[in-house]
Design a protein around this motif. Structure first.
Motif, PDB file in Angstrom:
ATOM      1  N   LEU A  21       0.862  -1.456   0.018  1.00  0.00           N
ATOM      2  CA  LEU A  21      -0.034   0.180  -0.009  1.00  0.00           C
ATOM      3  C   LEU A  21       0.854   1.259  -0.157  1.00  0.00           C
ATOM      4  O   LEU A  21       1.776   1.293   0.778  1.00  0.00           O
ATOM      5  CB  LEU A  21      -0.841  -0.024   1.247  1.00  0.00           C
ATOM      6  CG  LEU A  21      -2.193   0.769   1.263  1.00  0.00           C
ATOM      7  CD1 LEU A  21      -3.117   0.450  -0.063  1.00  0.00           C
ATOM      8  CD2 LEU A  21      -2.942   0.992   2.560  1.00  0.00           C
ATOM      9  N   ILE A  55       3.211   3.715   4.135  1.00  0.00           N
ATOM     10  CA  ILE A  55       2.643   3.963   5.480  1.00  0.00           C
ATOM     11  C   ILE A  55       3.173   3.329   6.554  1.00  0.00           C
ATOM     12  O   ILE A  55       3.163   2.007   6.420  1.00  0.00           O
ATOM     13  CB  ILE A  55       0.933   3.550   5.360  1.00  0.00           C
ATOM     14  CG1 ILE A  55       0.260   4.449   4.231  1.00  0.00           C
ATOM     15  CG2 ILE A  55       0.455   3.911   6.614  1.00  0.00           C
ATOM     16  CD1 ILE A  55      -0.510   3.616   3.253  1.00  0.00           C
ATOM     17  N   ASP A  60      -1.746   6.471  10.732  1.00  0.00           N
ATOM     18  CA  ASP A  60      -3.012   6.547   9.939  1.00  0.00           C
ATOM     19  C   ASP A  60      -2.493   7.151   8.537  1.00  0.00           C
ATOM     20  O   ASP A  60      -1.662   7.495   8.240  1.00  0.00           O
ATOM     21  CB  ASP A  60      -3.995   7.611  10.477  1.00  0.00           C
ATOM     22  CG  ASP A  60      -4.585   7.278  11.890  1.00  0.00           C
ATOM     23  OD1 ASP A  60      -4.314   6.130  12.412  1.00  0.00           O
ATOM     24  OD2 ASP A  60      -5.185   8.389  12.585  1.00  0.00           O
ATOM     25  N   ILE A  61      -3.604   6.305   7.499  1.00  0.00           N
ATOM     26  CA  ILE A  61      -3.120   6.429   6.169  1.00  0.00           C
ATOM     27  C   ILE A  61      -3.044   8.126   5.925  1.00  0.00           C
ATOM     28  O   ILE A  61      -2.186   8.771   5.209  1.00  0.00           O
ATOM     29  CB  ILE A  61      -3.564   5.713   5.118  1.00  0.00           C
ATOM     30  CG1 ILE A  61      -5.391   6.182   5.163  1.00  0.00           C
ATOM     31  CG2 ILE A  61      -3.424   4.201   5.303  1.00  0.00           C
ATOM     32  CD1 ILE A  61      -5.829   5.222   3.896  1.00  0.00           C
ATOM     33  N   ASN A  62      -4.169   8.824   6.418  1.00  0.00           N
ATOM     34  CA  ASN A  62      -4.362  10.237   6.068  1.00  0.00           C
ATOM     35  C   ASN A  62      -2.907  11.158   6.827  1.00  0.00           C
ATOM     36  O   ASN A  62      -2.643  12.258   6.172  1.00  0.00           O
ATOM     37  CB  ASN A  62      -5.478  10.598   6.562  1.00  0.00           C
ATOM     38  CG  ASN A  62      -6.705  10.198   6.077  1.00  0.00           C
ATOM     39  OD1 ASN A  62      -6.514   9.644   4.868  1.00  0.00           O
ATOM     40  ND2 ASN A  62      -7.887  10.607   6.525  1.00  0.00           N
ATOM     41  N   GLN A  82      -8.254  13.164   0.543  1.00  0.00           N
ATOM     42  CA  GLN A  82      -8.360  11.765  -0.378  1.00  0.00           C
ATOM     43  C   GLN A  82      -9.167  11.792  -1.446  1.00  0.00           C
ATOM     44  O   GLN A  82     -10.166  12.261  -1.196  1.00  0.00           O
ATOM     45  CB  GLN A  82      -8.599  10.788   0.600  1.00  0.00           C
ATOM     46  CG  GLN A  82      -7.992   9.072   0.520  1.00  0.00           C
ATOM     47  CD  GLN A  82      -8.575   8.376   1.309  1.00  0.00           C
ATOM     48  OE1 GLN A  82      -9.823   7.692   0.924  1.00  0.00           O
ATOM     49  NE2 GLN A  82      -8.532   8.226   2.451  1.00  0.00           N
ATOM     50  N   TYR A  84      -9.089   9.136  -4.456  1.00  0.00           N
ATOM     51  CA  TYR A  84      -9.449   7.750  -5.063  1.00  0.00           C
ATOM     52  C   TYR A  84      -8.337   7.023  -4.934  1.00  0.00           C
ATOM     53  O   TYR A  84      -7.253   7.142  -4.485  1.00  0.00           O
ATOM     54  CB  TYR A  84      -9.708   8.008  -6.699  1.00  0.00           C
ATOM     55  CG  TYR A  84     -10.307   6.950  -7.401  1.00  0.00           C
ATOM     56  CD1 TYR A  84     -11.492   7.048  -7.285  1.00  0.00           C
ATOM     57  CD2 TYR A  84      -9.387   6.110  -7.967  1.00  0.00           C
ATOM     58  CE1 TYR A  84     -12.201   5.810  -7.897  1.00  0.00           C
ATOM     59  CE2 TYR A  84     -10.035   4.833  -8.623  1.00  0.00           C
ATOM     60  CZ  TYR A  84     -11.424   4.969  -8.704  1.00  0.00           C
ATOM     61  OH  TYR A  84     -12.119   3.843  -9.419  1.00  0.00           O
ATOM     62  N   THR A  85      -8.582   5.625  -4.548  1.00  0.00           N
ATOM     63  CA  THR A  85      -7.635   4.576  -4.648  1.00  0.00           C
ATOM     64  C   THR A  85      -7.512   3.919  -5.914  1.00  0.00           C
ATOM     65  O   THR A  85      -8.502   3.461  -6.266  1.00  0.00           O
ATOM     66  CB  THR A  85      -7.975   3.592  -3.430  1.00  0.00           C
ATOM     67  OG1 THR A  85      -7.970   4.438  -2.099  1.00  0.00           O
ATOM     68  CG2 THR A  85      -6.996   2.491  -3.120  1.00  0.00           C
ATOM     69  N   PHE A  86      -6.332   3.843  -6.147  1.00  0.00           N
ATOM     70  CA  PHE A  86      -5.849   2.947  -7.575  1.00  0.00           C
ATOM     71  C   PHE A  86      -5.286   1.630  -7.221  1.00  0.00           C
ATOM     72  O   PHE A  86      -4.314   1.695  -6.634  1.00  0.00           O
ATOM     73  CB  PHE A  86      -4.981   3.951  -8.134  1.00  0.00           C
ATOM     74  CG  PHE A  86      -5.281   5.383  -8.451  1.00  0.00           C
ATOM     75  CD1 PHE A  86      -6.004   5.650  -9.453  1.00  0.00           C
ATOM     76  CD2 PHE A  86      -5.289   6.602  -7.857  1.00  0.00           C
ATOM     77  CE1 PHE A  86      -6.526   7.103 -10.010  1.00  0.00           C
ATOM     78  CE2 PHE A  86      -5.929   7.720  -7.649  1.00  0.00           C
ATOM     79  CZ  PHE A  86      -6.488   7.942  -9.162  1.00  0.00           C
ATOM     80  N   GLY A  87      -6.232   0.929  -8.034  1.00  0.00           N
ATOM     81  CA  GLY A  87      -5.778  -0.521  -7.536  1.00  0.00           C
ATOM     82  C   GLY A  87      -6.070  -1.550  -8.787  1.00  0.00           C
ATOM     83  O   GLY A  87      -6.190  -2.665  -8.459  1.00  0.00           O
ATOM     84  N   ASP A  88      -5.888  -0.997  -9.902  1.00  0.00           N
ATOM     85  CA  ASP A  88      -5.881  -1.614 -11.136  1.00  0.00           C
ATOM     86  C   ASP A  88      -4.693  -2.811 -11.239  1.00  0.00           C
ATOM     87  O   ASP A  88      -3.592  -2.453 -10.926  1.00  0.00           O
ATOM     88  CB  ASP A  88      -6.151  -1.087 -12.248  1.00  0.00           C
ATOM     89  CG  ASP A  88      -7.474  -0.721 -12.613  1.00  0.00           C
ATOM     90  OD1 ASP A  88      -8.294  -0.820 -11.713  1.00  0.00           O
ATOM     91  OD2 ASP A  88      -7.799   0.001 -13.668  1.00  0.00           O
ATOM     92  N   VAL A 119      -1.268  -1.132  -4.334  1.00  0.00           N
ATOM     93  CA  VAL A 119      -2.510  -0.412  -4.638  1.00  0.00           C
ATOM     94  C   VAL A 119      -1.905   1.186  -3.900  1.00  0.00           C
ATOM     95  O   VAL A 119      -1.199   0.981  -3.055  1.00  0.00           O
ATOM     96  CB  VAL A 119      -3.592  -0.896  -3.628  1.00  0.00           C
ATOM     97  CG1 VAL A 119      -4.579   0.030  -3.545  1.00  0.00           C
ATOM     98  CG2 VAL A 119      -3.919  -2.274  -4.416  1.00  0.00           C
ATOM     99  N   VAL A 121      -3.140   4.974  -2.451  1.00  0.00           N
ATOM    100  CA  VAL A 121      -4.524   6.043  -2.352  1.00  0.00           C
ATOM    101  C   VAL A 121      -4.015   7.427  -2.600  1.00  0.00           C
ATOM    102  O   VAL A 121      -2.880   7.952  -2.275  1.00  0.00           O
ATOM    103  CB  VAL A 121      -4.500   5.972  -0.762  1.00  0.00           C
ATOM    104  CG1 VAL A 121      -5.714   6.825  -0.177  1.00  0.00           C
ATOM    105  CG2 VAL A 121      -4.822   4.516  -0.299  1.00  0.00           C
TER     106      VAL A 121
END
Lengths: 245, 245
Positions: A21, A55, A60-62, A82, A84-88, A119, A121
């Motif tokens: 992540l 992270i 915390d991720i934020n 925040q 969008y989370t890109f996870g393709d 992935v 964030v």
């Protein structure tokens, strides 16, 4: 996408960080009618990327996003969201990371944690261009503002992340008081219109724009002080409310 | 937050799934003037949760969310939107997961991958209540609609996830054509107003609401067919455009 710690600390097992992540941030500034973002250049690789990081296991991720932002700009308490989370799977591309590690004297094994699927964030930040002091991290030798319309080729899916951030910024333009974070404390109506036109990439009608902005009740007109010849100077405004991050 | 595979497949190493990352979905339906969401009850634990799951190593995260949604509702091609990624340390709480594993005959070791810290990507979905067939997964024995105003206590930070989904739904109410996905194909203006009032949790003025909705140019009025006494029946509408997920 890179760690902001010393390269030597990037151990194969990635200890200390959440696995797989990352966070990436699109840091917007506005200057001379141009929307700009901060871009890092990785040392001896010719690779350009969004400022990002990992992270910590106890973070915390934020907070991780805020930490990276402060490290890159020297600014605290700035507008960060925040989006969008890109996870393709398609974003998985270990080659540039391999290059970055090698340029820093690390020959990674095939199962090096940085070479696995990540992935990320996505965050966008709005900063006062005049106050930010771009600051490269230990893996990169340049951190600089680029016009949004004139970006270098970005690694992985970072161009897509920029595009999505811009779409979000446009969608939020009115109700998030975007201008409050991108303009200096006082500004003219023409400054504000220029910002909107730049973000929306379209010309707006001056009187309709002014009417709309004044009707929102968020602007405060500053009383002019008397000065010779100042009768032709435009009014200055400031935002009447605090930002709502 | 739980895997939808057979419990026996949940190996300690979590092989096959991305580590530390989950998806959770708030699946909204609308029925009899109530906004409802789907809630799972885990077998023999008294634990309630949002339907969720993990991401396969070779799967896009958005596809993982769609997979879970189809498994829970039997519906395909429904409106699904990523809205926020929850990554506070405070959400880390291995106790309920330990309980769920034990209720399924698994005695987890302390480093079981399910007991580690997870970040979860939140999605919300809008489904036609009349078409969805709630379907429990292999770890739960109930999957059912609950009124949003009358939810059971949810595990971990799931209540917070619901709240954030609702805020996003409200913010998107107009420009995302929320109604298109929550109402049946044809509806009266009163149906539409009831939906808006329920989502916003406030009464709206009938004539102002009707004026606003008609001015958006998204509604198509269906010609009344003659039938005795039908002169007092309200007009039926449908949406003139496709959804824009």
């Amino acid at each position: 996408m890179q760690d902001t710690a010393n390269p030597a600390e990037i151990k194969p097992e990635g200890s200390g960080f959440l696995p797989g992540l990352a966070i990436d941030s699109v840091i917007f500034g506005f200057h001379e009618s141009q929307l700009k973002i901060l871009i890092l250049e990785y040392r001896n690789t010719g690779l350009f990327a969004l400022p990002g990081g990992f992270i910590k296991k106890n973070e915390d991720i934020n907070d991780a996003a805020r930490r990276v932002l402060t490290e890159r700009t020297g600014l605290h308490d700035i507008y960060l969201e925040q989006f969008y989370t890109f996870g393709d799977i398609a974003r998985y591309d270990p080659e540039p990371l391999q290059k970055i590690l090698e340029a820093n004297g690390i020959t990674p094994t095939n199962d090096h944690w940085l070479l696995r699927r990540f992935v990320t964030v996505g965050y966008y930040a709005l900063v006062d261009f005049t106050k930010a002091v771009p600051n490269p991290d230990r893996l990169s030798d340049r951190c600089a503002w680029y016009d949004l319309g004139n970006l270098p080729p970005l690694m992985q899916d970072h161009q897509q992340i920029v595009q999505k951030a811009l779409e979000t910024l446009r969608a939020n333009l009115d109700h998030k008081l975007v201008g409050l974070n991108l303009l200096a404390e006082t500004f003219t109506m023409a400054d504000l219109q220029s910002l909107y036109e730049t973000i929306l990439d379209q010309k707006l009608h001056r009187s309709a724009f002014q009417r709309k902005m004044l009707s929102l009740g968020i602007l405060e007109r500053i009383e002019k002080k008397y000065s010779g010849g100042a009768h032709k100077a435009p009014y200055l405004y400031r935002f009447a409310h605090e930002p709502t991050p």
